[in-house]
Design a protein around this motif. Structure first.
Motif, PDB file in Angstrom:
ATOM      1  N   ALA A  64       0.837  -1.204   0.000  1.00  0.00           N
ATOM      2  CA  ALA A  64       0.000   0.000   0.000  1.00  0.00           C
ATOM      3  C   ALA A  64       0.870   1.251   0.000  1.00  0.00           C
ATOM      4  N   THR A  65       0.269   2.357  -0.441  1.00  0.00           N
ATOM      5  CA  THR A  65       0.923   3.664  -0.314  1.00  0.00           C
ATOM      6  C   THR A  65       0.246   4.394   0.842  1.00  0.00           C
ATOM      7  N   VAL A  66       1.059   5.015   1.689  1.00  0.00           N
ATOM      8  CA  VAL A  66       0.557   5.627   2.923  1.00  0.00           C
ATOM      9  C   VAL A  66       1.083   7.045   3.069  1.00  0.00           C
ATOM     10  N   ALA A  67       0.224   7.968   3.504  1.00  0.00           N
ATOM     11  CA  ALA A  67       0.656   9.320   3.864  1.00  0.00           C
ATOM     12  C   ALA A  67       0.387   9.541   5.342  1.00  0.00           C
ATOM     13  N   GLU A 127      -1.257  16.725  -5.301  1.00  0.00           N
ATOM     14  CA  GLU A 127       0.014  16.065  -5.615  1.00  0.00           C
ATOM     15  C   GLU A 127       0.086  14.642  -5.065  1.00  0.00           C
ATOM     16  N   VAL A 128      -0.471  14.441  -3.880  1.00  0.00           N
ATOM     17  CA  VAL A 128      -0.381  13.143  -3.214  1.00  0.00           C
ATOM     18  C   VAL A 128      -1.647  12.326  -3.463  1.00  0.00           C
ATOM     19  N   ASP A 129      -1.463  11.062  -3.825  1.00  0.00           N
ATOM     20  CA  ASP A 129      -2.580  10.139  -4.052  1.00  0.00           C
ATOM     21  C   ASP A 129      -2.184   8.805  -3.441  1.00  0.00           C
ATOM     22  N   VAL A 130      -2.783   8.472  -2.289  1.00  0.00           N
ATOM     23  CA  VAL A 130      -2.377   7.266  -1.556  1.00  0.00           C
ATOM     24  C   VAL A 130      -3.563   6.357  -1.262  1.00  0.00           C
ATOM     25  N   GLY A 156     -10.017   4.933  -0.716  1.00  0.00           N
ATOM     26  CA  GLY A 156      -8.977   4.520   0.218  1.00  0.00           C
ATOM     27  C   GLY A 156      -9.490   4.584   1.641  1.00  0.00           C
ATOM     28  N   GLU A 157      -8.583   4.704   2.604  1.00  0.00           N
ATOM     29  CA  GLU A 157      -9.057   4.772   3.985  1.00  0.00           C
ATOM     30  C   GLU A 157      -8.156   5.608   4.880  1.00  0.00           C
TER      31      GLU A 157
END
Length: 209
Positions: A64-67, A127-130, A156-157
């Protein structure tokens, strides 16, 4: 680290425990010196901070991608990056001195799955898509939702690390959550099998997640 904390840390971090220990060393030294944490936190860095955060990775899918919004001393974002090398983590932090420290730690630990963005989360909405956005001790959920959910770009969540007032915060945030496209909201616990006091997490699914 107590024997109980070591047993938990071995289970959570596995073969990457040495990296987690180096991170805690940074927290206990330069992290305190530069005001990222108070000196009173040193005896409970493992139980209250690092393990409390790292167990949340059980709720995150593979690759997964996470911010992490308002990352501060890297809690929880850096613990995720250490515990889960398959997960790509973006730390979003507005204060320059904290960003400098985070980058120093990342370089020392040779972590390749984490980056730091300096600024407020609103600056990165385009800019960010997680897949997952997380936060700990940033603000109440009705405000936090506006700072985090837009980074999911409609699906997402949000995994917000919260305390005992989690259910109350959800009630106060109902209107905001609906407006932001929340489809499902629940209170979960993480780390019940390894921590004396499990971590409370508010999970908010957006879109088709």
């Amino acid at each position: 680290m107590t024997a109980v904390e070591r047993a938990a840390a071995e289970q959570v971090f596995g073969e990457r425990l040495a990296l987690a220990e180096r991170y805690v060393e940074h927290l206990a030294t330069t992290g305190i010196e530069r005001g990222l944490l108070g000196p009173r936190e040193v005896p409970r860095l493992w139980s209250r901070h690092v393990l409390n955060c790292a167990v949340v990775t059980d709720l995150i899918d593979r690759e997964a991608t996470v911010a992490d919004v308002g990352s501060g001393a890297g809690l929880p974002g850096l613990t995720f990056a250490i515990a889960r090398p398959d997960v790509a983590v973006t730390l979003i932090e507005p204060l320059e001195r904290r960003c400098i420290w985070l980058n120093e730690v990342i370089e020392d630990l040779e972590l390749t799955n984490v980056r730091v963005l300096r600024g407020r989360s609103e600056q990165f909405f385009n800019e960010v898509d997680v897949d997952v956005v997380t936060a700990r001790a940033v603000s109440a959920l009705n405000k936090l939702a506006n700072l985090t959910i837009p980074l999911l770009q409609g699906r997402g969540e949000l995994l917000a690390l919260k305390g005992r007032s989690a259910a109350e915060e959800i009630e106060k945030a109902r209107k905001v959550l609906k407006k932001l496209g929340a489809k499902e909201t629940e209170v979960l616990t993480a780390g019940a099998d390894v921590l004396e006091e499990p971590t409370t997490v508010v999970r908010i699914a957006v879109g088709q997640a």
